[in-house]
Write a protein that holds these residues in place. Sequence first.
Motif, PDB file in Angstrom:
ATOM      1  N   ASN A 110      61.570  22.715  12.146  1.00  0.00           N
ATOM      2  CA  ASN A 110      60.704  23.789  12.650  1.00  0.00           C
ATOM      3  C   ASN A 110      60.219  23.497  14.069  1.00  0.00           C
ATOM      4  OD1 ASN A 110      60.946  25.211  10.265  1.00  0.00           O
ATOM      5  ND2 ASN A 110      59.064  24.406   9.372  1.00  0.00           N
ATOM      6  N   ALA A 111      59.784  22.257  14.290  1.00  0.00           N
ATOM      7  CA  ALA A 111      59.317  21.877  15.624  1.00  0.00           C
ATOM      8  C   ALA A 111      60.469  21.916  16.627  1.00  0.00           C
ATOM      9  CB  ALA A 111      58.693  20.485  15.588  1.00  0.00           C
ATOM     10  N   TYR A 112      61.647  21.512  16.159  1.00  0.00           N
ATOM     11  CA  TYR A 112      62.835  21.516  17.022  1.00  0.00           C
ATOM     12  C   TYR A 112      63.165  22.937  17.477  1.00  0.00           C
ATOM     13  CZ  TYR A 112      67.779  21.106  18.323  1.00  0.00           C
ATOM     14  OH  TYR A 112      68.975  21.176  18.989  1.00  0.00           O
ATOM     15  N   ASP A 113      63.223  23.857  16.541  1.00  0.00           N
ATOM     16  CA  ASP A 113      63.566  25.246  16.876  1.00  0.00           C
ATOM     17  C   ASP A 113      62.565  25.858  17.851  1.00  0.00           C
ATOM     18  OD1 ASP A 113      65.752  25.087  15.241  1.00  0.00           O
ATOM     19  OD2 ASP A 113      64.780  26.026  13.516  1.00  0.00           O
ATOM     20  N   ALA A 114      61.286  25.600  17.607  1.00  0.00           N
ATOM     21  CA  ALA A 114      60.242  26.171  18.459  1.00  0.00           C
ATOM     22  C   ALA A 114      60.309  25.596  19.869  1.00  0.00           C
ATOM     23  CB  ALA A 114      58.861  25.908  17.850  1.00  0.00           C
ATOM     24  N   TYR A 115      60.541  24.276  19.954  1.00  0.00           N
ATOM     25  CA  TYR A 115      60.542  23.633  21.275  1.00  0.00           C
ATOM     26  C   TYR A 115      61.787  23.999  22.075  1.00  0.00           C
ATOM     27  CZ  TYR A 115      60.041  20.153  24.913  1.00  0.00           C
ATOM     28  OH  TYR A 115      59.920  19.543  26.138  1.00  0.00           O
ATOM     29  N   VAL A 116      62.948  23.974  21.421  1.00  0.00           N
ATOM     30  CA  VAL A 116      64.206  24.272  22.123  1.00  0.00           C
ATOM     31  C   VAL A 116      64.240  25.722  22.591  1.00  0.00           C
ATOM     32  CG1 VAL A 116      66.714  24.497  21.811  1.00  0.00           C
ATOM     33  CG2 VAL A 116      65.523  22.453  21.003  1.00  0.00           C
ATOM     34  N   ASN A 148      52.001   5.023  17.221  1.00  0.00           N
ATOM     35  CA  ASN A 148      52.362   6.079  16.283  1.00  0.00           C
ATOM     36  C   ASN A 148      53.660   6.767  16.646  1.00  0.00           C
ATOM     37  OD1 ASN A 148      50.073   5.651  14.772  1.00  0.00           O
ATOM     38  ND2 ASN A 148      48.843   7.068  15.982  1.00  0.00           N
ATOM     39  N   TYR A 149      54.239   6.413  17.830  1.00  0.00           N
ATOM     40  CA  TYR A 149      55.472   7.080  18.217  1.00  0.00           C
ATOM     41  C   TYR A 149      56.682   6.439  17.554  1.00  0.00           C
ATOM     42  CZ  TYR A 149      52.349   8.807  21.837  1.00  0.00           C
ATOM     43  OH  TYR A 149      51.297   9.367  22.506  1.00  0.00           O
ATOM     44  N   SER A 150      56.496   5.317  16.873  1.00  0.00           N
ATOM     45  CA  SER A 150      57.620   4.623  16.271  1.00  0.00           C
ATOM     46  C   SER A 150      57.955   5.152  14.890  1.00  0.00           C
ATOM     47  CB  SER A 150      57.329   3.120  16.189  1.00  0.00           C
ATOM     48  OG  SER A 150      57.165   2.592  17.470  1.00  0.00           O
ATOM     49  N   LYS A 151      57.892   6.446  14.708  1.00  0.00           N
ATOM     50  CA  LYS A 151      58.295   7.054  13.450  1.00  0.00           C
ATOM     51  C   LYS A 151      59.813   7.092  13.382  1.00  0.00           C
ATOM     52  CE  LYS A 151      54.329  10.189  13.204  1.00  0.00           C
ATOM     53  NZ  LYS A 151      53.929  11.604  13.186  1.00  0.00           N
ATOM     54  N   THR A 152      60.347   6.915  12.186  1.00  0.00           N
ATOM     55  CA  THR A 152      61.795   7.020  12.039  1.00  0.00           C
ATOM     56  C   THR A 152      62.172   8.454  11.738  1.00  0.00           C
ATOM     57  OG1 THR A 152      61.751   6.629   9.647  1.00  0.00           O
ATOM     58  CG2 THR A 152      61.832   4.679  11.075  1.00  0.00           C
ATOM     59  N   PHE A 153      63.482   8.718  11.821  1.00  0.00           N
ATOM     60  CA  PHE A 153      63.951  10.070  11.530  1.00  0.00           C
ATOM     61  C   PHE A 153      63.635  10.437  10.089  1.00  0.00           C
ATOM     62  CE2 PHE A 153      67.489  13.109  10.629  1.00  0.00           C
ATOM     63  CZ  PHE A 153      67.051  14.109  11.469  1.00  0.00           C
ATOM     64  N   GLY A 154      63.696   9.420   9.194  1.00  0.00           N
ATOM     65  CA  GLY A 154      63.382   9.683   7.793  1.00  0.00           C
ATOM     66  C   GLY A 154      61.940  10.123   7.619  1.00  0.00           C
ATOM     67  N   ASP A 155      61.026   9.520   8.380  1.00  0.00           N
ATOM     68  CA  ASP A 155      59.621   9.915   8.305  1.00  0.00           C
ATOM     69  C   ASP A 155      59.448  11.371   8.678  1.00  0.00           C
ATOM     70  OD1 ASP A 155      58.927   7.358   7.625  1.00  0.00           O
ATOM     71  OD2 ASP A 155      58.604   6.731   9.705  1.00  0.00           O
ATOM     72  N   ILE A 156      60.115  11.779   9.764  1.00  0.00           N
ATOM     73  CA  ILE A 156      59.998  13.161  10.237  1.00  0.00           C
ATOM     74  C   ILE A 156      60.589  14.125   9.219  1.00  0.00           C
ATOM     75  CG2 ILE A 156      60.708  14.763  12.047  1.00  0.00           C
ATOM     76  CD1 ILE A 156      58.604  12.806  12.927  1.00  0.00           C
ATOM     77  N   GLN A 157      61.750  13.755   8.641  1.00  0.00           N
ATOM     78  CA  GLN A 157      62.392  14.615   7.658  1.00  0.00           C
ATOM     79  C   GLN A 157      61.514  14.785   6.433  1.00  0.00           C
ATOM     80  OE1 GLN A 157      64.517  16.345   9.177  1.00  0.00           O
ATOM     81  NE2 GLN A 157      66.434  15.872   8.184  1.00  0.00           N
ATOM     82  N   ASN A 158      60.902  13.686   5.977  1.00  0.00           N
ATOM     83  CA  ASN A 158      60.048  13.763   4.794  1.00  0.00           C
ATOM     84  C   ASN A 158      58.867  14.676   5.026  1.00  0.00           C
ATOM     85  OD1 ASN A 158      61.677  12.022   3.397  1.00  0.00           O
ATOM     86  ND2 ASN A 158      60.469  10.184   3.875  1.00  0.00           N
TER      87      ASN A 158
END
Length: 274
Positions: A110-116, A148-158
């Motif tokens: 959702n964030a990706y679509d809005a930002y792009v 806090n910027y060291s989130k992994t892709f899995g964290d974002i997906q979850n």
Amino acid sequence: MEVNNVQKSQVVKEEKKANFRWSKQMSKELLQFLAEEVRKGNRPNNTFRTSSFIAAAKMISEKFQTTCTADHVENHMRTVRTTWGIISQLRGKSGFGWDDKLKMIAVSPNAYDAYVKQYPSHEKYLNKKIDMYEEISIVVGKDMARGNYSKTFGDIQNTSSGQTETEPTKSDSVTSSEPRSHRKRSRAEEGEVDLDHIFTQLGEVVSALKKISDNQLDIEKLYEEIMRMDDVEEAVRVAAFDHLVEREMLAKAFLTKSEPLRKRWLINFVNSLT
């Protein structure tokens, strides 16, 4: 707009530098070379020695059978610095994560679509490995606090799929410091901690940080807006861009101005150089 002889000479010089075409492989070789120069200690005070650029140009010329000069290398470094500025801005943006293992800025769908949708040219930096990240960070970047910027892709997906991070509960907080049954409880332990109030305050802090992040300078937009003013010599526009990037508040003020006022600012900028 009148430009004196010195400025005209600078324009010709900048045009020659701009005419050199950098392929993707050339850029990779240059970054690897300059990263090694940094490791050798040839970038004192975050500024490369002229000898490093000359050596880099010679390497590119010989390896790709072309004519590359130190000026070409210096000009290309501006592009690399702009790229790093965008990457750094995205890494620090609220809601965006950083996967250090993959060297990737991780964003929920959702964030990706809005930002792009708002910044389509930034798509190449999101949810995919950033090529030559280590070399770019060595050559033009500085260490960034992970935090806090060291989130992994899995964290974002979850998070995007509805799986939220577990917040600490009262029982959890007590368990970590549970006193022995025979020890007398202090007044602090007897008073019930108002977690709701704490979480409310944390929410306010996060909201404030988001506002600061959203108000960051859009370096790419600044570059695009200045380059659109094609009735001004390119060398002057490039010099103005470099000047504004180093002065964030001035750059933000420039972007709020109308086009006639921007041109007036450029005229004053050129006059200040004479």
